[in-house]
Design an enzyme around this catalytic site. Structure first.
Site, PDB file in Angstrom:
ATOM      1  N   LYS A 153      36.937  22.543   6.373  1.00 54.33           N
ATOM      2  CA  LYS A 153      37.550  21.254   6.704  1.00 54.33           C
ATOM      3  C   LYS A 153      36.431  20.344   7.234  1.00 54.33           C
ATOM      4  O   LYS A 153      36.213  20.248   8.445  1.00 54.33           O
ATOM      5  CB  LYS A 153      38.656  21.480   7.742  1.00 54.33           C
ATOM      6  CG  LYS A 153      39.666  20.364   7.822  1.00 54.33           C
ATOM      7  CD  LYS A 153      40.912  20.813   8.557  1.00 54.33           C
ATOM      8  CE  LYS A 153      41.771  19.654   8.992  1.00 54.33           C
ATOM      9  NZ  LYS A 153      42.279  18.817   7.915  1.00 54.33           N
TER      10      LYS A 153
HETATM   11  N1  PMP Z   1      45.113  20.604   2.459  1.00 58.74           N
HETATM   12  C1  PMP Z   1      44.320  19.641   2.966  1.00 58.74           C
HETATM   13  C2  PMP Z   1      43.340  18.970   2.075  1.00 58.74           C
HETATM   14  C3  PMP Z   1      44.425  19.300   4.322  1.00 58.74           C
HETATM   15  O1  PMP Z   1      43.652  18.348   4.850  1.00 58.74           O
HETATM   16  C4  PMP Z   1      45.377  19.952   5.125  1.00 58.74           C
HETATM   17  C5  PMP Z   1      45.528  19.580   6.578  1.00 58.74           C
HETATM   18  N2  PMP Z   1      44.617  20.282   7.373  1.00 58.74           N
HETATM   19  C6  PMP Z   1      46.167  20.955   4.553  1.00 58.74           C
HETATM   20  C7  PMP Z   1      46.005  21.251   3.213  1.00 58.74           C
HETATM   21  C8  PMP Z   1      47.157  21.722   5.367  1.00 58.74           C
HETATM   22  O2  PMP Z   1      46.462  22.527   6.282  1.00 58.74           O
HETATM   23  P1  PMP Z   1      47.105  22.985   7.660  1.00 58.74           P
HETATM   24  O3  PMP Z   1      48.399  23.604   7.328  1.00 58.74           O
HETATM   25  O4  PMP Z   1      46.125  23.943   8.211  1.00 58.74           O
HETATM   26  O5  PMP Z   1      47.276  21.756   8.481  1.00 58.74           O
END
Ligand code: PMP
Length: 293
Positions: A153
């Site tokens: 991320k």
């Molecule tokens: N895909 C992307 C590209 C994201 O930015 C996010 C948000 N973090 C998610 C999926 C979902 O991830 P999470 O459930 O960990 O928030």
């Protein structure tokens, strides 16, 4: 909007006033998007304020940094404890928590010697999740996993998400759906995708998507509820024959999808597996009914 004169944020181990905190304009993070972040939520529960899967988020932050060569020397448990302190300092319960690792001043394209960690939080009230999303398939694909570490991320990756969101909004849709570079279904700009067909759930496999912590939770909940989930490579032909679909992510939790371009999902949202999972997720994060470690 995100802070006022009383807001406290965490910066390099200290709790400081947000209004007095500042940063260096020569940071690689500002110039090149070379930084990593997380999006975490805390909830008011019957057991007090609870940060949902805080450890998993800080472990992912560590992994994101490691994957792209950003030094990360923080202890997960200490970060979790400090985040609880931060919420307390700001009198927050239902909140969004944003940790950001950003690099020291360095205008070259090399690893930084040093980084900063800031954690801020702001109020994020209950989201009813009743409005269904109208999506459009983006003309932008998710970045090629050989070009970047898609499972990290990392700040700069979000240009792709912003481009896709802008395009969707300009076309008057609520949100984008991105395919991967091979044309398979990938994910939303900030959420993972599931769809339902004939009583089964389907979701894109890991490899070309961010491994969402909500996605993992939905998989755990589906297992608890005895629902079958297939992870694999699917395309829009599969989606355009599906009965229902939903996005999931920390910010949106589980949110139903009404349509993707001209295709409207035939099943009434209230009768879908997504709705069941939406309720189970909401109960889990707010610790009202379903409980597991
Ligand atoms: N895909 C992307 C590209 C994201 O930015 C996010 C948000 N973090 C998610 C999926 C979902 O991830 P999470 O459930 O960990 O928030």
């Amino acid at each position: 909007m995100y802070f006022n004169n009383n807001t406290i944020l965490y910066l390099n181990g200290k709790f400081v006033k947000a209004a007095n905190a500042n940063t260096d304009l020569y940071s690689q993070s500002l110039h090149y998007g070379y930084g990593a972040f997380e999006g975490i939520r805390s909830y008011q529960t019957e057991y007090g304020t609870r940060i949902f899967k805080a450890e998993d988020h800080y472990e992912r932050l560590k992994k994101s940094c490691e994957l792209v060569g950003i030094p990360f020397n923080y202890n997960t448990q200490k970060l979790v404890d400090d985040t609880y302190k931060l919420l307390k300092e700001n009198n927050l319960a239902d909140a969004y928590v944003r940790p950001l690792v950003f690099c020291d001043p360095n205008m070259s394209l090399t690893k930084p010697n040093n980084v900063s960690l800031m954690i801020c939080a702001w109020e994020w009230g209950a989201y009813l999740g009743e409005k269904l999303l109208r999506l459009t398939v983006s003309s932008y694909s998710r970045p090629h996993p050989k070009s970047i570490h898609i499972e990290a991320k990392v700040c700069g990756h979000y240009i792709n998400s912003i481009l896709a969101t802008n395009e969707a909004k300009d076309k008057k849709f609520d949100e984008a759906l991105l395919l991967d570079c091979d044309g398979f279904l990938a994910e939303g700009p900030g959420a993972n995708l599931f769809f339902e067909k004939d009583g089964k759930l389907f979701t894109p496999q890991l490899g070309n998507i961010l491994p969402g912590i909500t996605r993992a939770t939905v998989l755990e909940l589906a297992e608890k509820l005895g629902l079958e989930v297939k992870q694999g490579q699917f395309d829009t032909t599969d989606l355009f024959q599906a009965d229902s679909a939903f996005y999931c992510g920390t910010a949106a939790e589980v949110v139903g999808i009404q349509s993707v371009d001209d295709y409207t999902f035939p099943k009434c949202w209230n009768d879908t597996l997504g709705k069941k999972l939406q309720e189970a997720y909401s109960q889990l994060v707010r610790a009202t009914k379903l409980q597991f470690a």
